[in-house]
Design a protein around this motif. Sequence first.
Motif, PDB file in Angstrom:
ATOM      1  N   LEU A 225       0.869  -1.175   0.000  1.00 50.42           N
ATOM      2  CA  LEU A 225       0.000   0.000   0.000  1.00 50.42           C
ATOM      3  C   LEU A 225       0.910   1.231   0.000  1.00 50.42           C
ATOM      4  CD1 LEU A 225      -2.761  -0.995   2.601  1.00 50.42           C
ATOM      5  CD2 LEU A 225      -2.851  -1.146   0.109  1.00 50.42           C
ATOM      6  N   VAL A 226       1.100   1.799  -1.168  1.00 52.02           N
ATOM      7  CA  VAL A 226       2.026   2.924  -1.305  1.00 52.02           C
ATOM      8  C   VAL A 226       1.284   4.225  -1.022  1.00 52.02           C
ATOM      9  CG1 VAL A 226       3.584   4.141  -2.860  1.00 52.02           C
ATOM     10  CG2 VAL A 226       3.341   1.653  -3.041  1.00 52.02           C
ATOM     11  N   PRO A 227       1.748   5.023  -0.047  1.00 48.91           N
ATOM     12  CA  PRO A 227       1.069   6.294   0.252  1.00 48.91           C
ATOM     13  C   PRO A 227       1.240   7.277  -0.899  1.00 48.91           C
ATOM     14  CG  PRO A 227       3.105   6.113   1.496  1.00 48.91           C
ATOM     15  CD  PRO A 227       2.912   4.793   0.815  1.00 48.91           C
ATOM     16  N   VAL A 228       0.212   8.023  -1.187  1.00 49.17           N
ATOM     17  CA  VAL A 228       0.287   9.023  -2.253  1.00 49.17           C
ATOM     18  C   VAL A 228       0.840  10.312  -1.652  1.00 49.17           C
ATOM     19  CG1 VAL A 228      -1.010  10.376  -3.944  1.00 49.17           C
ATOM     20  CG2 VAL A 228      -1.640   7.990  -3.499  1.00 49.17           C
ATOM     21  N   THR A 229       2.069  10.651  -2.024  1.00 45.20           N
ATOM     22  CA  THR A 229       2.739  11.857  -1.538  1.00 45.20           C
ATOM     23  C   THR A 229       3.439  12.524  -2.717  1.00 45.20           C
ATOM     24  OG1 THR A 229       4.903  10.857  -1.095  1.00 45.20           O
ATOM     25  CG2 THR A 229       3.218  10.621   0.624  1.00 45.20           C
ATOM     26  N   CYS A 257       6.000   1.962   3.486  1.00 44.91           N
ATOM     27  CA  CYS A 257       4.558   1.841   3.244  1.00 44.91           C
ATOM     28  C   CYS A 257       3.826   1.414   4.513  1.00 44.91           C
ATOM     29  CB  CYS A 257       4.295   0.816   2.153  1.00 44.91           C
ATOM     30  SG  CYS A 257       5.045   1.218   0.565  1.00 44.91           S
ATOM     31  N   PRO A 258       2.567   1.793   4.639  1.00 41.66           N
ATOM     32  CA  PRO A 258       1.750   1.318   5.757  1.00 41.66           C
ATOM     33  C   PRO A 258       1.108  -0.028   5.423  1.00 41.66           C
ATOM     34  CG  PRO A 258       0.492   2.876   4.457  1.00 41.66           C
ATOM     35  CD  PRO A 258       1.852   2.776   3.803  1.00 41.66           C
ATOM     36  N   VAL A 259       0.415  -0.584   6.391  1.00 42.77           N
ATOM     37  CA  VAL A 259      -0.373  -1.799   6.188  1.00 42.77           C
ATOM     38  C   VAL A 259      -1.820  -1.494   6.560  1.00 42.77           C
ATOM     39  CG1 VAL A 259       1.548  -3.354   6.611  1.00 42.77           C
ATOM     40  CG2 VAL A 259       0.110  -2.634   8.534  1.00 42.77           C
ATOM     41  N   ALA A 260      -2.750  -2.250   5.971  1.00 43.09           N
ATOM     42  CA  ALA A 260      -4.154  -2.081   6.319  1.00 43.09           C
ATOM     43  C   ALA A 260      -4.361  -2.476   7.774  1.00 43.09           C
ATOM     44  CB  ALA A 260      -5.024  -2.930   5.405  1.00 43.09           C
ATOM     45  N   SER A 261      -5.046  -1.621   8.519  1.00 44.54           N
ATOM     46  CA  SER A 261      -5.227  -1.904   9.950  1.00 44.54           C
ATOM     47  C   SER A 261      -6.300  -0.996  10.534  1.00 44.54           C
ATOM     48  CB  SER A 261      -3.920  -1.686  10.718  1.00 44.54           C
ATOM     49  OG  SER A 261      -4.104  -1.837  12.112  1.00 44.54           O
ATOM     50  N   THR A 262      -6.960  -1.500  11.576  1.00 44.88           N
ATOM     51  CA  THR A 262      -7.890  -0.672  12.355  1.00 44.88           C
ATOM     52  C   THR A 262      -7.410  -0.553  13.800  1.00 44.88           C
ATOM     53  OG1 THR A 262      -9.249  -2.616  12.849  1.00 44.88           O
ATOM     54  CG2 THR A 262      -9.870  -1.306  10.914  1.00 44.88           C
ATOM     55  N   SER A 282       9.655  -6.739   5.303  1.00 46.86           N
ATOM     56  CA  SER A 282       9.219  -7.343   4.049  1.00 46.86           C
ATOM     57  C   SER A 282       7.803  -6.918   3.688  1.00 46.86           C
ATOM     58  CB  SER A 282       9.300  -8.870   4.130  1.00 46.86           C
ATOM     59  OG  SER A 282       8.446  -9.372   5.141  1.00 46.86           O
ATOM     60  N   ALA A 283       7.012  -6.534   4.687  1.00 52.58           N
ATOM     61  CA  ALA A 283       5.631  -6.132   4.432  1.00 52.58           C
ATOM     62  C   ALA A 283       5.489  -4.656   4.106  1.00 52.58           C
ATOM     63  CB  ALA A 283       4.763  -6.463   5.645  1.00 52.58           C
ATOM     64  N   THR A 284       6.553  -3.865   4.361  1.00 51.23           N
ATOM     65  CA  THR A 284       6.368  -2.412   4.262  1.00 51.23           C
ATOM     66  C   THR A 284       7.484  -1.655   3.552  1.00 51.23           C
ATOM     67  OG1 THR A 284       7.460  -1.958   6.385  1.00 51.23           O
ATOM     68  CG2 THR A 284       5.094  -2.434   6.444  1.00 51.23           C
ATOM     69  N   ARG A 285       8.634  -2.285   3.264  1.00 49.52           N
ATOM     70  CA  ARG A 285       9.762  -1.541   2.718  1.00 49.52           C
ATOM     71  C   ARG A 285       9.972  -1.848   1.233  1.00 49.52           C
ATOM     72  NH1 ARG A 285      13.410   1.294   5.945  1.00 49.52           N
ATOM     73  NH2 ARG A 285      12.416   1.714   7.951  1.00 49.52           N
ATOM     74  N   MET A 286       9.812  -0.832   0.395  1.00 55.13           N
ATOM     75  CA  MET A 286      10.023  -0.999  -1.038  1.00 55.13           C
ATOM     76  C   MET A 286      11.481  -1.272  -1.366  1.00 55.13           C
ATOM     77  SD  MET A 286       7.551   1.895  -2.760  1.00 55.13           S
ATOM     78  CE  MET A 286       7.584   3.144  -1.475  1.00 55.13           C
TER      79      MET A 286
END
Length: 304
Positions: A225-229, A257-262, A282-286
């Motif tokens: 999930l790539v943040p739009v900046t 990148c972030p991960v989906a979470s509540t 591995s889940a967040t670093r491009m």
Amino acid sequence: MTIQNNHLHDLEAESIYIIREVIANAKNPALLFSGGKDSVVLLALAIKAFAITGRALKLPFKLLHVDTGHNYPEVIDFHDETVRKTGVELVVGSVEESIKNGTVVLRHPNDSRNAAQAVTLVETIEKQGFDALMGGARRDEEKARAKERIFSFRDEFGQWNPKNQRPELWDLYNTRLFQGENMRVFPISNWTELDVWQYIARENLSLPSIYYAHEREVVERNGLLVPVTHLTPKKDGETSQIRSVRFRTVGDISCTCPVASTAQNPHEIIAETATATLSERSATRMDDRVSESAMEERKKQGYF
């Protein structure tokens, strides 16, 4: 005392012992503080290591921040406020200055500056004369970190040789430095992401708000999930969404990148972390997806 608290107590005691070993043997130590969760835990441990009841806090080291210039504002605001509250002297190494001086050359102005930190870090070590740097890296983050010693020795160029490391038996550490060498020390090396969050919950530690669930514009790209900046804009044909997300790790905007979470508090994050199947990097670093040896190659060049 519960099993969990026993486990955290043992980890805390080990880390405090390592921190005290650094201070006892180093002439000019510093603690890397980015404002991220691991550096927050490390600073809290260092404060415990040297806090004396009834006396004003005076920590026997400086704080060091290697600033890429591409930081999430929530993290920088938290970082600056924490430094102000502790009153510890802060040294800043600027990647932007390295670019201006020509020691860092980027292919494009908006390229990730994450790997470029290695150059700035080595330059700052040399300028400040640091002989030991404490950081919040952990073995469970990535396989290159997994095989690094707690006391990791770097040569006169700041480089790490994975085939030339000193044995660490029975918590005995060889801290002798030869001319030009310096130490990188990882007091929470044996902690896991779950341990970190359990400790944050137990100690009620404050963190930047982006570690908790919030709404953010993102695009799905290569499983992330790539943040739009302004540094990571949408590509042609991509459609963005507003999603509830949180950051598991925080670094340069261009590669984190972030991960989906509540999850909105440490206890909810602990529940999510306990069932996670991918490591936080591995889940967040491009930048860690460039190759399987990306981290190891950066560490050989001086990266922390």
